[in-house]
Design a protein around this motif. Sequence first.
Motif, PDB file in Angstrom:
ATOM      1  N   ALA A 167      -4.401   0.349  -0.957  1.00 20.95           N
ATOM      2  CA  ALA A 167      -4.706  -0.757  -1.700  1.00 20.95           C
ATOM      3  C   ALA A 167      -6.016  -0.175  -2.960  1.00 20.95           C
ATOM      4  CB  ALA A 167      -5.374  -1.969  -1.296  1.00 20.95           C
ATOM      5  N   THR A 175      -0.661  -2.801  -3.984  1.00 21.06           N
ATOM      6  CA  THR A 175      -2.001  -3.895  -3.540  1.00 21.06           C
ATOM      7  C   THR A 175      -2.979  -3.720  -4.125  1.00 21.06           C
ATOM      8  OG1 THR A 175      -0.578  -3.831  -1.191  1.00 21.06           O
ATOM      9  CG2 THR A 175      -2.802  -4.369  -0.954  1.00 21.06           C
ATOM     10  N   ILE A 204       0.323  -6.300   4.888  1.00 16.69           N
ATOM     11  CA  ILE A 204       0.772  -5.096   4.827  1.00 16.69           C
ATOM     12  C   ILE A 204       2.385  -5.172   4.022  1.00 16.69           C
ATOM     13  CG2 ILE A 204       1.604  -3.011   5.800  1.00 16.69           C
ATOM     14  CD1 ILE A 204      -1.206  -3.161   6.423  1.00 16.69           C
ATOM     15  N   ASN A 205       2.443  -4.822   2.989  1.00 11.84           N
ATOM     16  CA  ASN A 205       3.664  -4.900   2.114  1.00 11.84           C
ATOM     17  C   ASN A 205       4.008  -3.397   1.417  1.00 11.84           C
ATOM     18  OD1 ASN A 205       4.584  -7.596   1.949  1.00 11.84           O
ATOM     19  ND2 ASN A 205       2.294  -7.825   1.658  1.00 11.84           N
ATOM     20  N   ILE A 206       4.483  -2.653   2.119  1.00 11.45           N
ATOM     21  CA  ILE A 206       4.707  -1.150   1.833  1.00 11.45           C
ATOM     22  C   ILE A 206       5.757  -1.053   0.683  1.00 11.45           C
ATOM     23  CG2 ILE A 206       5.671   1.151   2.731  1.00 11.45           C
ATOM     24  CD1 ILE A 206       2.885   0.286   4.008  1.00 11.45           C
ATOM     25  N   THR A 248      -2.410 -13.171   1.445  1.00 12.27           N
ATOM     26  CA  THR A 248      -1.836 -12.392   0.376  1.00 12.27           C
ATOM     27  C   THR A 248      -0.986 -13.230  -0.572  1.00 12.27           C
ATOM     28  OG1 THR A 248      -1.598 -10.674   2.052  1.00 12.27           O
ATOM     29  CG2 THR A 248      -0.297 -10.517   0.206  1.00 12.27           C
ATOM     30  N   SER A 277      -2.504   0.341   3.433  1.00 14.60           N
ATOM     31  CA  SER A 277      -1.614  -0.272   2.205  1.00 14.60           C
ATOM     32  C   SER A 277      -1.936   0.479   1.087  1.00 14.60           C
ATOM     33  CB  SER A 277      -2.002  -1.851   2.032  1.00 14.60           C
ATOM     34  OG  SER A 277      -3.264  -2.001   1.574  1.00 14.60           O
TER      35      SER A 277
END
Length: 158
Positions: free
Chosen positions: A148, A112, A106-108, A50, A146
Motif C-alpha cells: 500500500a 492499494t 488484502i487485494n493482491i 476497504t 498489500s
Amino acid sequence: MSNNTQLAQLNDLLKSQNADYSILTDDFSIEKAEEGAKHYGISLSETTPTLILKTKEKYFAAIICGNSRIAFKKLKQALGIKDISLADPHTVLQITGANVGEVSLINIGLTTIVDKNVLMNKNCYGGCGVPKTTLRINTHDLVRISGAQILEFTEPRS
C-alpha cells in the motif's frame, strides 16, 4: 471460488508473509463500522473498511478508518488526478469477488492506498472477502503485504 478456498488462500498468504493476524468467524454479517466496533470491543478507528474506487484508467482499494470518510478533493490532489469515484456494487463484486461491506483488506493485484490515520492503530479489523468473517491484522503487516501507498485522503465523519 468457494468461500473456504478463498479463506484458505488468504490464510496461506498471511502465514507465508509471517503476518500477525486472525481470521474471525462472526455469527452475523457486520455491515457498518459501528457494528464491528461494538462486536469486537474496539474503537471505531480500528474498524477499517476497504472501498473500491475507480478512475478512467484503473481501480484502487482504499482503506480508511471507520470513523472517517474519503475527502475526494484531498484524494484527487494526493493522486494527482482529476476524477475518481466509488465503484458501483456490481463492479466491486466483479473486481474483488466480494460484495460491498465484505471486501478483503488484502487485494493482491489491485493498487492499494491506506489513509495515514490507519497507521495510528496497532491492528486493523476489516473484510476477508467472505460473508460473516473478519480479518484482524497488524497494521504494518497490512501495509507491507498489500504494498500500500500511504496518503492523507480522509476527513472525520460528521
